[in-house]
Design a protein around this motif. Structure first.
Motif, PDB file in Angstrom:
ATOM      1  N   MET A   1      12.343 114.151  -0.817  1.00 20.71           N
ATOM      2  CA  MET A   1      12.179 113.749  -2.194  1.00 20.71           C
ATOM      3  C   MET A   1      11.533 112.359  -2.212  1.00 20.71           C
ATOM      4  N   PRO A   2      10.475 112.168  -2.993  1.00 18.68           N
ATOM      5  CA  PRO A   2       9.792 110.870  -3.016  1.00 18.68           C
ATOM      6  C   PRO A   2      10.681 109.781  -3.627  1.00 18.68           C
ATOM      7  N   VAL A   3      10.509 108.593  -3.120  1.00 18.41           N
ATOM      8  CA  VAL A   3      11.244 107.434  -3.606  1.00 18.41           C
ATOM      9  C   VAL A   3      10.277 106.565  -4.389  1.00 18.41           C
ATOM     10  N   ARG A   4      10.734 106.102  -5.521  1.00 16.30           N
ATOM     11  CA  ARG A   4       9.905 105.258  -6.364  1.00 16.30           C
ATOM     12  C   ARG A   4       9.671 103.902  -5.697  1.00 16.30           C
ATOM     13  N   ALA A   5       8.500 103.357  -5.876  1.00 16.62           N
ATOM     14  CA  ALA A   5       8.155 102.075  -5.273  1.00 16.62           C
ATOM     15  C   ALA A   5       8.970 100.948  -5.895  1.00 16.62           C
ATOM     16  N   PRO A   6       9.246  99.897  -5.112  1.00 16.86           N
ATOM     17  CA  PRO A   6       9.950  98.746  -5.682  1.00 16.86           C
ATOM     18  C   PRO A   6       9.081  98.068  -6.734  1.00 16.86           C
ATOM     19  N   ARG A   7       9.715  97.266  -7.568  1.00 14.74           N
ATOM     20  CA  ARG A   7       8.980  96.534  -8.598  1.00 14.74           C
ATOM     21  C   ARG A   7       9.136  95.043  -8.352  1.00 14.74           C
ATOM     22  N   ILE A   8       8.282  94.270  -8.981  1.00 14.92           N
ATOM     23  CA  ILE A   8       8.358  92.822  -8.886  1.00 14.92           C
ATOM     24  C   ILE A   8       8.981  92.309 -10.182  1.00 14.92           C
ATOM     25  N   CYS A   9      10.090  91.580 -10.059  1.00 14.60           N
ATOM     26  CA  CYS A   9      10.779  91.013 -11.218  1.00 14.60           C
ATOM     27  C   CYS A   9       9.970  89.832 -11.748  1.00 14.60           C
ATOM     28  N   GLY A  10      10.268  89.429 -12.957  1.00 12.81           N
ATOM     29  CA  GLY A  10       9.602  88.278 -13.552  1.00 12.81           C
ATOM     30  C   GLY A  10       9.821  86.993 -12.765  1.00 12.81           C
ATOM     31  N   CYS A  11      10.902  86.940 -11.988  1.00 17.96           N
ATOM     32  CA  CYS A  11      11.175  85.746 -11.175  1.00 17.96           C
ATOM     33  C   CYS A  11      10.400  85.770  -9.864  1.00 17.96           C
ATOM     34  N   GLY A  12       9.752  86.918  -9.570  1.00 17.80           N
ATOM     35  CA  GLY A  12       8.938  87.013  -8.361  1.00 17.80           C
ATOM     36  C   GLY A  12       9.578  87.791  -7.226  1.00 17.80           C
ATOM     37  N   LEU A  13      10.848  88.142  -7.337  1.00 18.62           N
ATOM     38  CA  LEU A  13      11.516  88.898  -6.275  1.00 18.62           C
ATOM     39  C   LEU A  13      11.144  90.378  -6.323  1.00 18.62           C
ATOM     40  N   ARG A  14      11.096  90.994  -5.167  1.00 18.26           N
ATOM     41  CA  ARG A  14      10.860  92.432  -5.070  1.00 18.26           C
ATOM     42  C   ARG A  14      12.210  93.133  -5.196  1.00 18.26           C
ATOM     43  N   VAL A  15      12.283  94.095  -6.106  1.00 18.62           N
ATOM     44  CA  VAL A  15      13.546  94.769  -6.418  1.00 18.62           C
ATOM     45  C   VAL A  15      13.379  96.267  -6.201  1.00 18.62           C
ATOM     46  N   ALA A  16      14.326  96.865  -5.472  1.00 15.34           N
ATOM     47  CA  ALA A  16      14.292  98.302  -5.217  1.00 15.34           C
ATOM     48  C   ALA A  16      14.403  99.076  -6.528  1.00 15.34           C
ATOM     49  N   SER A  17      13.820 100.258  -6.550  1.00 18.36           N
ATOM     50  CA  SER A  17      13.862 101.114  -7.734  1.00 18.36           C
ATOM     51  C   SER A  17      15.305 101.402  -8.129  1.00 18.36           C
ATOM     52  N   GLY A  18      15.611 101.266  -9.410  1.00 18.54           N
ATOM     53  CA  GLY A  18      16.947 101.541  -9.917  1.00 18.54           C
ATOM     54  C   GLY A  18      17.916 100.387  -9.751  1.00 18.54           C
ATOM     55  N   GLU A  19      17.506  99.316  -9.125  1.00 21.86           N
ATOM     56  CA  GLU A  19      18.369  98.153  -8.919  1.00 21.86           C
ATOM     57  C   GLU A  19      18.040  97.075  -9.939  1.00 21.86           C
TER      58      GLU A  19
END
Length: 111
Positions: A1-19
């Motif tokens: 099952m594919p996993v969604r890519a992490p996103r970049i928060c407004g503060c600049g940190l990379r955040v895992a999908s769903g977190e």
């Protein structure tokens, strides 16, 4: 099952999908600490009585055929007690419709 890519928060940190980013958790905790309690916002014993009476006369959810368990304010009252107690501003909802549909609608409307 594919996993969604992490996103970049407004503060600049990379955040895992769903977190949630730590900065988002901190902001939510700070906002919750400033928010008055439900009783302070008008949801007291008088509200409990009126809510029960309203649900007795409006037993079904406005959006689906489920039993209504929540009296929702159509227009958010934001502390306006006249709007809070206006029965024409109330609608019966089930918990699922209130927590999913109504809350997501209010989040989208907030700038």
């Amino acid at each position: 099952m594919p996993v969604r890519a992490p996103r970049i928060c407004g503060c600049g940190l990379r955040v895992a999908s769903g977190e949630r980013c730590p900065c988002e958790r901190r902001r939510k905790a700070e906002a919750d600490a400033r928010r008055p309690t439900a009783r302070e916002r008008g949801y007291d014993s008088k509200w409990d009585t009126e809510r029960a009476a309203y649900l007795k006369t409006h037993p079904r959810c406005q959006r689906c055929p489920a039993p209504a368990t929540v009296v929702d304010h159509v227009v958010p009252h934001k502390g306006d007690m006249k709007l809070f107690w206006s029965r024409s501003n109330w609608q019966p909802l089930c918990r699922i419709c209130h927590d999913r549909w109504k809350q997501s609608q209010e989040r989208r409307a907030t700038p």
